[in-house]
Design a protein around this motif. Structure first.
Motif, PDB file in Angstrom:
ATOM      1  N   ASN A 105      48.348  43.015 -12.482  1.00 37.20           N
ATOM      2  CA  ASN A 105      49.791  42.894 -12.563  1.00 37.20           C
ATOM      3  C   ASN A 105      50.158  41.539 -13.156  1.00 37.20           C
ATOM      4  O   ASN A 105      49.717  40.501 -12.682  1.00 37.20           O
ATOM      5  CB  ASN A 105      50.381  43.041 -11.161  1.00 37.20           C
ATOM      6  CG  ASN A 105      51.880  43.107 -11.176  1.00 37.20           C
ATOM      7  OD1 ASN A 105      52.538  42.725 -12.136  1.00 37.20           O
ATOM      8  ND2 ASN A 105      52.434  43.600 -10.089  1.00 37.20           N
ATOM      9  N   ALA A 106      50.982  41.552 -14.198  1.00 34.62           N
ATOM     10  CA  ALA A 106      51.417  40.315 -14.843  1.00 34.62           C
ATOM     11  C   ALA A 106      52.826  39.922 -14.419  1.00 34.62           C
ATOM     12  O   ALA A 106      53.414  39.018 -15.005  1.00 34.62           O
ATOM     13  CB  ALA A 106      51.337  40.469 -16.359  1.00 34.62           C
ATOM     14  N   LYS A 107      53.350  40.564 -13.368  1.00 36.48           N
ATOM     15  CA  LYS A 107      54.701  40.240 -12.902  1.00 36.48           C
ATOM     16  C   LYS A 107      54.752  38.769 -12.495  1.00 36.48           C
ATOM     17  O   LYS A 107      53.935  38.293 -11.720  1.00 36.48           O
ATOM     18  CB  LYS A 107      55.078  41.123 -11.718  1.00 36.48           C
ATOM     19  CG  LYS A 107      56.491  40.913 -11.247  1.00 36.48           C
ATOM     20  CD  LYS A 107      56.847  41.847 -10.117  1.00 36.48           C
ATOM     21  CE  LYS A 107      58.280  41.630  -9.703  1.00 36.48           C
ATOM     22  NZ  LYS A 107      58.640  42.534  -8.607  1.00 36.48           N
ATOM     23  N   GLY A 108      55.706  38.065 -13.066  1.00 34.92           N
ATOM     24  CA  GLY A 108      55.890  36.659 -12.739  1.00 34.92           C
ATOM     25  C   GLY A 108      55.066  35.696 -13.574  1.00 34.92           C
ATOM     26  O   GLY A 108      55.290  34.501 -13.533  1.00 34.92           O
ATOM     27  N   PRO A 116      53.597  33.476 -21.679  1.00 30.73           N
ATOM     28  CA  PRO A 116      53.163  32.999 -20.358  1.00 30.73           C
ATOM     29  C   PRO A 116      54.205  32.079 -19.716  1.00 30.73           C
ATOM     30  O   PRO A 116      54.836  31.286 -20.390  1.00 30.73           O
ATOM     31  CB  PRO A 116      51.889  32.213 -20.666  1.00 30.73           C
ATOM     32  CG  PRO A 116      51.472  32.631 -22.024  1.00 30.73           C
ATOM     33  CD  PRO A 116      52.699  33.073 -22.742  1.00 30.73           C
ATOM     34  N   THR A 117      54.355  32.210 -18.417  1.00 32.27           N
ATOM     35  CA  THR A 117      55.235  31.319 -17.664  1.00 32.27           C
ATOM     36  C   THR A 117      54.378  30.234 -17.019  1.00 32.27           C
ATOM     37  O   THR A 117      53.152  30.269 -17.090  1.00 32.27           O
ATOM     38  CB  THR A 117      55.971  32.090 -16.554  1.00 32.27           C
ATOM     39  OG1 THR A 117      54.996  32.565 -15.614  1.00 32.27           O
ATOM     40  CG2 THR A 117      56.781  33.261 -17.113  1.00 32.27           C
ATOM     41  N   GLU A 118      55.017  29.290 -16.353  1.00 32.37           N
ATOM     42  CA  GLU A 118      54.294  28.232 -15.632  1.00 32.37           C
ATOM     43  C   GLU A 118      53.358  28.837 -14.587  1.00 32.37           C
ATOM     44  O   GLU A 118      52.267  28.330 -14.352  1.00 32.37           O
ATOM     45  CB  GLU A 118      55.306  27.280 -14.977  1.00 32.37           C
ATOM     46  CG  GLU A 118      54.693  26.106 -14.268  1.00 32.37           C
ATOM     47  CD  GLU A 118      54.038  25.088 -15.189  1.00 32.37           C
ATOM     48  OE1 GLU A 118      53.152  24.349 -14.704  1.00 32.37           O
ATOM     49  OE2 GLU A 118      54.388  25.020 -16.380  1.00 32.37           O
ATOM     50  N   ALA A 119      53.762  29.945 -13.979  1.00 33.60           N
ATOM     51  CA  ALA A 119      52.931  30.592 -12.957  1.00 33.60           C
ATOM     52  C   ALA A 119      51.597  31.051 -13.530  1.00 33.60           C
ATOM     53  O   ALA A 119      50.579  31.060 -12.829  1.00 33.60           O
ATOM     54  CB  ALA A 119      53.679  31.774 -12.343  1.00 33.60           C
ATOM     55  N   PHE A 120      51.576  31.425 -14.808  1.00 34.72           N
ATOM     56  CA  PHE A 120      50.332  31.864 -15.442  1.00 34.72           C
ATOM     57  C   PHE A 120      49.265  30.771 -15.381  1.00 34.72           C
ATOM     58  O   PHE A 120      48.085  31.040 -15.209  1.00 34.72           O
ATOM     59  CB  PHE A 120      50.584  32.266 -16.892  1.00 34.72           C
ATOM     60  CG  PHE A 120      49.338  32.610 -17.661  1.00 34.72           C
ATOM     61  CD1 PHE A 120      48.746  33.849 -17.509  1.00 34.72           C
ATOM     62  CD2 PHE A 120      48.742  31.693 -18.514  1.00 34.72           C
ATOM     63  CE1 PHE A 120      47.587  34.185 -18.208  1.00 34.72           C
ATOM     64  CE2 PHE A 120      47.587  32.007 -19.208  1.00 34.72           C
ATOM     65  CZ  PHE A 120      47.013  33.255 -19.052  1.00 34.72           C
ATOM     66  N   LEU A 121      49.685  29.529 -15.519  1.00 30.18           N
ATOM     67  CA  LEU A 121      48.748  28.411 -15.544  1.00 30.18           C
ATOM     68  C   LEU A 121      48.057  28.183 -14.205  1.00 30.18           C
ATOM     69  O   LEU A 121      47.053  27.476 -14.143  1.00 30.18           O
ATOM     70  CB  LEU A 121      49.469  27.123 -15.970  1.00 30.18           C
ATOM     71  CG  LEU A 121      50.105  27.171 -17.354  1.00 30.18           C
ATOM     72  CD1 LEU A 121      50.887  25.895 -17.616  1.00 30.18           C
ATOM     73  CD2 LEU A 121      49.054  27.382 -18.430  1.00 30.18           C
TER      74      LEU A 121
END
Length: 154
Positions: A105-108, A116-121
């Protein structure tokens, strides 16, 4: 492209993650290659084949960017083929794209534009992917990138 004999980025990264105690890689190296293959692996390879072929050279390349030839990089005896190296002619930089097919799941972790968002990092489930892209980027910078850039654009 055919895989060279020897150590590969995927092997090294998987061993590192296994040594770090991530459960996902607990059985790595303990099964035969045939036992380790899963239908989802084959889907991932199929996805890469489609997107790294002729279609990839035409799709989603921003203006001012060019697709570089797909090559297998080698640094210190470790091999790795980035899926799609690009060159940003405006900023004069190499951009490495590593394509994955996943059911995670890539939600968020991605925004509405699939960036990519900051959460991806910081999301642990994407650690392997981030490490792989960073490794290929370092390999490209250390091997052919500077020579190629100097020859072609100076």
């Amino acid at each position: 492209m055919p895989r060279s004999a020897g150590w590969h980025v995927s092997t090294v990264l998987t061993a590192m993650l296994q040594a770090m105690g991530t459960g996902k890689y607990a059985t790595w190296g303990q099964r035969t290659p045939e036992e380790a293959r899963k239908p989802t692996d084959e889907l991932g390879y199929l996805w890469e084949d489609v997107l790294t072929g002729p279609l990839a050279a035409r799709v989603l390349v921003p203006d001012g960017w060019i697709t570089l030839p797909a090559v297998e990089l080698c640094v210190d005896g470790i091999y790795g083929p980035p899926d799609r190296p690009l060159f940003d002619t405006v900023r004069r930089r190499i951009v490495i794209e590593e394509i994955k097919a996943t059911y995670m799941n890539a939600k968020g972790v991605v925004d509405d534009a699939l960036q990519p968002t900051e959460a991806f990092l910081h999301d642990k489930k994407f650690t392997y992917w981030r490490m792989q892209v960073k490794t290929y980027a370092a390999m490209a910078a250390q091997t052919w990138a500077q020579e190629w850039l100097n020859e072609v654009y100076d």
